[in-house]
Design a protein around this motif. Structure first.
Motif, PDB file in Angstrom:
ATOM      1  N   ILE A   1       0.863  -1.188   0.000  1.00  0.00           N
ATOM      2  CA  ILE A   1       0.000   0.000   0.000  1.00  0.00           C
ATOM      3  C   ILE A   1       0.898   1.238   0.000  1.00  0.00           C
ATOM      4  CG2 ILE A   1      -1.843   1.264   1.180  1.00  0.00           C
ATOM      5  CD1 ILE A   1      -2.723  -1.443   2.394  1.00  0.00           C
ATOM      6  N   GLY A   2       0.962   1.873  -1.170  1.00  0.00           N
ATOM      7  CA  GLY A   2       1.831   3.047  -1.349  1.00  0.00           C
ATOM      8  C   GLY A   2       1.030   4.293  -1.676  1.00  0.00           C
ATOM      9  N   THR A   3      -0.195   4.336  -1.173  1.00  0.00           N
ATOM     10  CA  THR A   3      -1.058   5.508  -1.401  1.00  0.00           C
ATOM     11  C   THR A   3      -0.771   6.573  -0.344  1.00  0.00           C
ATOM     12  OG1 THR A   3      -2.703   4.679   0.119  1.00  0.00           O
ATOM     13  CG2 THR A   3      -2.935   3.988  -2.179  1.00  0.00           C
ATOM     14  N   PRO A   4      -1.339   7.779  -0.519  1.00  0.00           N
ATOM     15  CA  PRO A   4      -1.280   8.757   0.581  1.00  0.00           C
ATOM     16  C   PRO A   4      -1.939   8.190   1.848  1.00  0.00           C
ATOM     17  CG  PRO A   4      -1.984   9.809  -1.458  1.00  0.00           C
ATOM     18  CD  PRO A   4      -1.964   8.334  -1.728  1.00  0.00           C
ATOM     19  N   ASP A   5      -1.629   8.791   2.983  1.00  0.00           N
ATOM     20  CA  ASP A   5      -1.986   8.223   4.293  1.00  0.00           C
ATOM     21  C   ASP A   5      -3.500   8.033   4.492  1.00  0.00           C
ATOM     22  OD1 ASP A   5       0.702   8.758   4.474  1.00  0.00           O
ATOM     23  OD2 ASP A   5       0.517  10.330   5.990  1.00  0.00           O
ATOM     24  N   HIS A   6      -4.313   8.910   3.898  1.00  0.00           N
ATOM     25  CA  HIS A   6      -5.755   8.852   4.168  1.00  0.00           C
ATOM     26  C   HIS A   6      -6.407   7.605   3.586  1.00  0.00           C
ATOM     27  CE1 HIS A   6      -5.730  10.615   0.140  1.00  0.00           C
ATOM     28  NE2 HIS A   6      -7.023  10.398   0.028  1.00  0.00           N
ATOM     29  N   TRP A   7      -5.678   6.868   2.748  1.00  0.00           N
ATOM     30  CA  TRP A   7      -6.222   5.658   2.140  1.00  0.00           C
ATOM     31  C   TRP A   7      -5.733   4.372   2.815  1.00  0.00           C
ATOM     32  CZ3 TRP A   7     -10.091   4.062  -0.503  1.00  0.00           C
ATOM     33  CH2 TRP A   7     -10.714   4.885  -1.450  1.00  0.00           C
ATOM     34  N   HIS A   8      -4.700   4.474   3.658  1.00  0.00           N
ATOM     35  CA  HIS A   8      -4.070   3.248   4.170  1.00  0.00           C
ATOM     36  C   HIS A   8      -5.068   2.315   4.847  1.00  0.00           C
ATOM     37  CE1 HIS A   8       0.249   5.149   4.532  1.00  0.00           C
ATOM     38  NE2 HIS A   8      -0.224   5.168   3.308  1.00  0.00           N
ATOM     39  N   CYS A   9      -5.943   2.887   5.685  1.00  0.00           N
ATOM     40  CA  CYS A   9      -6.809   2.055   6.525  1.00  0.00           C
ATOM     41  C   CYS A   9      -7.790   1.250   5.679  1.00  0.00           C
ATOM     42  CB  CYS A   9      -7.550   2.940   7.524  1.00  0.00           C
ATOM     43  SG  CYS A   9      -8.733   2.035   8.523  1.00  0.00           S
ATOM     44  N   LEU A  10      -8.530   1.938   4.839  1.00  0.00           N
ATOM     45  CA  LEU A  10      -9.536   1.225   4.037  1.00  0.00           C
ATOM     46  C   LEU A  10      -8.907   0.125   3.200  1.00  0.00           C
ATOM     47  CD1 LEU A  10     -11.981   3.950   2.663  1.00  0.00           C
ATOM     48  CD2 LEU A  10     -12.596   1.849   3.861  1.00  0.00           C
ATOM     49  N   ILE A  11      -7.804   0.473   2.528  1.00  0.00           N
ATOM     50  CA  ILE A  11      -7.196  -0.516   1.626  1.00  0.00           C
ATOM     51  C   ILE A  11      -6.643  -1.683   2.431  1.00  0.00           C
ATOM     52  CG2 ILE A  11      -5.415  -0.910  -0.122  1.00  0.00           C
ATOM     53  CD1 ILE A  11      -5.769   2.014  -1.001  1.00  0.00           C
TER      54      ILE A  11
ATOM     55  N   LYS B   1     -13.722  12.029   9.896  1.00  0.00           N
ATOM     56  CA  LYS B   1     -15.041  12.022   9.233  1.00  0.00           C
ATOM     57  C   LYS B   1     -14.870  11.418   7.855  1.00  0.00           C
ATOM     58  CE  LYS B   1     -16.881  16.092  11.578  1.00  0.00           C
ATOM     59  NZ  LYS B   1     -15.630  16.390  12.325  1.00  0.00           N
ATOM     60  N   TYR B   2     -15.472  10.267   7.626  1.00  0.00           N
ATOM     61  CA  TYR B   2     -15.412   9.640   6.304  1.00  0.00           C
ATOM     62  C   TYR B   2     -16.575  10.147   5.463  1.00  0.00           C
ATOM     63  CZ  TYR B   2     -11.666   6.147   6.716  1.00  0.00           C
ATOM     64  OH  TYR B   2     -10.457   5.514   6.801  1.00  0.00           O
ATOM     65  N   HIS B   3     -16.304  10.345   4.183  1.00  0.00           N
ATOM     66  CA  HIS B   3     -17.334  10.822   3.272  1.00  0.00           C
ATOM     67  C   HIS B   3     -17.753   9.703   2.324  1.00  0.00           C
ATOM     68  CE1 HIS B   3     -15.715  14.436   4.997  1.00  0.00           C
ATOM     69  NE2 HIS B   3     -16.807  15.058   4.622  1.00  0.00           N
ATOM     70  N   GLY B   4     -19.052   9.644   2.080  1.00  0.00           N
ATOM     71  CA  GLY B   4     -19.637   8.573   1.286  1.00  0.00           C
ATOM     72  C   GLY B   4     -19.030   8.471  -0.091  1.00  0.00           C
ATOM     73  N   PRO B   5     -19.034   7.317  -0.681  1.00  0.00           N
ATOM     74  CA  PRO B   5     -19.654   6.083  -0.183  1.00  0.00           C
ATOM     75  C   PRO B   5     -18.775   5.335   0.823  1.00  0.00           C
ATOM     76  CG  PRO B   5     -18.627   5.631  -2.299  1.00  0.00           C
ATOM     77  CD  PRO B   5     -18.386   7.093  -2.009  1.00  0.00           C
ATOM     78  N   TRP B   6     -17.640   5.914   1.197  1.00  0.00           N
ATOM     79  CA  TRP B   6     -16.688   5.181   2.041  1.00  0.00           C
ATOM     80  C   TRP B   6     -17.063   5.322   3.505  1.00  0.00           C
ATOM     81  CZ3 TRP B   6     -13.980   2.217  -1.013  1.00  0.00           C
ATOM     82  CH2 TRP B   6     -13.759   2.638  -2.335  1.00  0.00           C
ATOM     83  N   GLU B   7     -16.884   4.239   4.247  1.00  0.00           N
ATOM     84  CA  GLU B   7     -17.146   4.265   5.692  1.00  0.00           C
ATOM     85  C   GLU B   7     -15.959   3.719   6.438  1.00  0.00           C
ATOM     86  OE1 GLU B   7     -20.728   2.165   6.614  1.00  0.00           O
ATOM     87  OE2 GLU B   7     -21.928   3.433   5.281  1.00  0.00           O
ATOM     88  N   LEU B   8     -15.691   4.294   7.599  1.00  0.00           N
ATOM     89  CA  LEU B   8     -14.606   3.773   8.434  1.00  0.00           C
ATOM     90  C   LEU B   8     -14.962   2.316   8.789  1.00  0.00           C
ATOM     91  CD1 LEU B   8     -11.996   4.344  10.088  1.00  0.00           C
ATOM     92  CD2 LEU B   8     -13.483   4.963  11.995  1.00  0.00           C
ATOM     93  N   PRO B   9     -14.084   1.368   8.437  1.00  0.00           N
ATOM     94  CA  PRO B   9     -14.442  -0.038   8.651  1.00  0.00           C
ATOM     95  C   PRO B   9     -14.631  -0.369  10.129  1.00  0.00           C
ATOM     96  CG  PRO B   9     -12.471   0.170   7.282  1.00  0.00           C
ATOM     97  CD  PRO B   9     -12.755   1.517   7.832  1.00  0.00           C
ATOM     98  N   LYS B  10     -15.536  -1.286  10.376  1.00  0.00           N
ATOM     99  CA  LYS B  10     -15.731  -1.841  11.727  1.00  0.00           C
ATOM    100  C   LYS B  10     -15.265  -3.290  11.674  1.00  0.00           C
ATOM    101  CE  LYS B  10     -19.635   0.827  13.501  1.00  0.00           C
ATOM    102  NZ  LYS B  10     -19.945   1.689  12.356  1.00  0.00           N
ATOM    103  N   ILE B  11     -14.420  -3.674  12.604  1.00  0.00           N
ATOM    104  CA  ILE B  11     -13.903  -5.046  12.600  1.00  0.00           C
ATOM    105  C   ILE B  11     -14.632  -5.853  13.665  1.00  0.00           C
ATOM    106  CG2 ILE B  11     -11.849  -6.493  12.841  1.00  0.00           C
ATOM    107  CD1 ILE B  11     -11.822  -4.622  10.401  1.00  0.00           C
TER     108      ILE B  11
END
Ligand SMILES: NC(=O)c1ccc[n+]([C@@H]2O[C@H](COP(=O)([O-])OP(=O)(O)OC[C@H]3O[C@@H](n4cnc5c(N)ncnc54)[C@H](O)[C@@H]3O)[C@@H](O)[C@H]2O)c1
Length: 421
Positions: A89-99, A411-421
């Motif tokens: 995962i070599g994206t900017p930081d705001h994408w690390h979690c979802l990916i 604050k996540y913006h749609g359609p993306w949601e902060l994942p729940k594990i």
């Protein structure tokens, strides 16, 4: 796939490991290149939301390594490829979690760049995902694998400079100012800017906030504090083998020259982390490229019997003569040189070894989370106006500070949601 059952090792020493890269412009491709050079991997897929980057990197992998991975614009499609064992995962930081969460759920092992994520809550989720789905995770804090840092730590841990009571860490970099201001522009052909922004709030396109420059905007990164902070504060934690979360954070920060530059993160910052028997101090200044001991960045470990000064290329010791004050300026100094593998070479080899034998990497997700918390709390202490914060590791909140607590969950913006594990 979505089970938490024990994962049986499925590789023998000679099997190639199939890799996918997500986020290919800069560091992601650098990691992939290091992996390719080991001769132990195949690259089956590369994903980037910018077609210009994607096509360039597909060409590079063909010309440099003779392989023809499939190109993707949506990481979810890449993750559907069951042949892929592990992703970078070599994206900017705001994408690390979802990916990373999606990758864990798809049964992939993960090399995720640092800082682990752009917020405390995302870091928590990522630890839970790695553990629930039994994934091997290497966080891109390659200094953990580096020969210089390992040798400095050996010396420190063997009592070479006595009991360490303080460490000064600094990072003074020109790029921390951000780019010179330009007006908003039309989105360039080939870039899916909506996808690039992902869970962050939607903004008009400005090149100063995208490729590389995103680091200076809170929606995507945390400035020098998190960019270099996680690398260097991690050394301060390692020196005392600290795995506990921050307790108290005391910080100030400011922006003096913002009119000409595109930046939200702080130009100058000082952060202290006082502990019972140890004090970590962080300092950064953007817009210059030098600092104490003529070093743009460094770590100064202060023990009761001397100082170790370290950066990525070497470390040295300074010891005064305790008995005779007039000789205090005579400093015993020795330098350390290493010839060998780079931090990155060792770090990627460690990742591959751990994929094969399902062991814990040099920088597992918990370690990435912990230092990310130290760095993020420096920023939060200033952004919230609190300056002094007490962190409660049990409740995972700041005691008595509502303003600071608002920075924990992004604050996540749609359609993306902060994942729940
Ligand atoms: N360990 C290190 O020494 C080191 C060095 C540099 C960067 N980094 C880290 O690496 C990460 C990337 O930094 P960079 O300098 O390469 O940034 P960059 O902006 O140069 O590259 C990021 C790439 O990700 C792509 N991207 C964005 N969202 C995407 C998505 N959802 N799916 C697929 N691609 C997407 C962008 O289009 C871009 O090509 C950051 O987390 C950074 O902190 C680590």
């Amino acid at each position: 796939m979505h089970s938490n059952s024990f994962v049986v090792p499925k590789f023998s020493a000679n099997d190639k490991i199939n890799i996918g890269l997500i986020g290919a412009r800069n560091k992601g491709f650098n990691i992939l290149s290091h992996l390719m050079k080991t001769g132990q991997v195949n690259c089956l897929g590369i994903c980037d939301v910018d077609q210009n980057v994607l096509q360039k990197r597909l060409g590079d992998i063909k010309s440099q390594f003779g392989q023809t991975p499939k190109g993707y614009g949506d990481f979810r499609k890449l993750l559907e490829n069951k042949e892929i064992d592990a992703v970078i995962i070599g994206t900017p930081d705001h994408w690390h979690c979802l990916i990373m969460v999606y990758a864990c759920q798809a049964g992939k092992d993960v090399y995720v760049e640092k800082p682990l994520a752009n917020s405390i809550a995302e870091c928590n989720v990522m630890v839970d995902a790695a553990n629930k789905y039994n994934r091997v995770v290497q966080v891109g804090q390659q200094q953990r694998s580096g020969e210089v840092w390992n040798s400095a730590m050996q010396h420190i841990h063997s009592g070479g400079i006595g009991e360490i009571k303080r460490v000064n860490v600094w990072a003074n970099f020109q790029y921390g100012m951000g780019a010179g201001k330009v007006p908003n522009q039309a989105v360039p052909n080939g870039l899916d800017f909506d996808f690039w922004q992902g869970p962050a709030e939607k903004r008009a396109y400005n090149p100063n906030q995208v490729h590389g420059n995103w680091r200076h905007f809170w929606n995507y990164g945390g400035g020098l504090m998190t960019d270099w902070g996680v690398h260097l504060l991690d050394m301060a934690l390692w020196a005392k083998n600290i795995s506990h979360e921050p307790t108290t954070v005391l910080a100030s920060g400011a922006n003096y020259n913002r009119d000409a530059y595109s930046r939200e993160t702080y130009e100058v910052m000082d952060v202290s982390y006082p502990m019972d028997d140890y004090m970590i101090h962080w300092s950064h200044t953007a817009g210059i490229q030098t600092g104490p001991y003529d070093k743009a960045y460094g770590v100064e470990f202060i023990g009761d019997n001397g100082i170790i000064l370290a950066d990525r290329s070497d470390w040295s010791i300074r010891q005064g003569d305790k008995g005779e004050s007039e000789k205090a300026t005579k400093i015993a100094k020795e330098s350390f040189d290493v010839e060998g593998k780079s931090d990155m070479e060792i770090h990627v080899l460690d990742f591959l070894k751990c994929i094969r034998n399902r062991s814990v990497t040099k920088c597992p997700v918990e370690m990435g989370r912990n230092v990310a918390l130290y760095a993020h709390m420096g920023n939060i202490a200033v952004r919230s106006g609190a300056r002094l914060l007490d962190w409660n590791a049990d409740s995972r909140r700041f005691d008595k500070n509502k303003a600071a607590n608002q920075f924990i969950i992004p604050k996540y913006h749609g359609p993306w949601e902060l994942p729940k594990i």
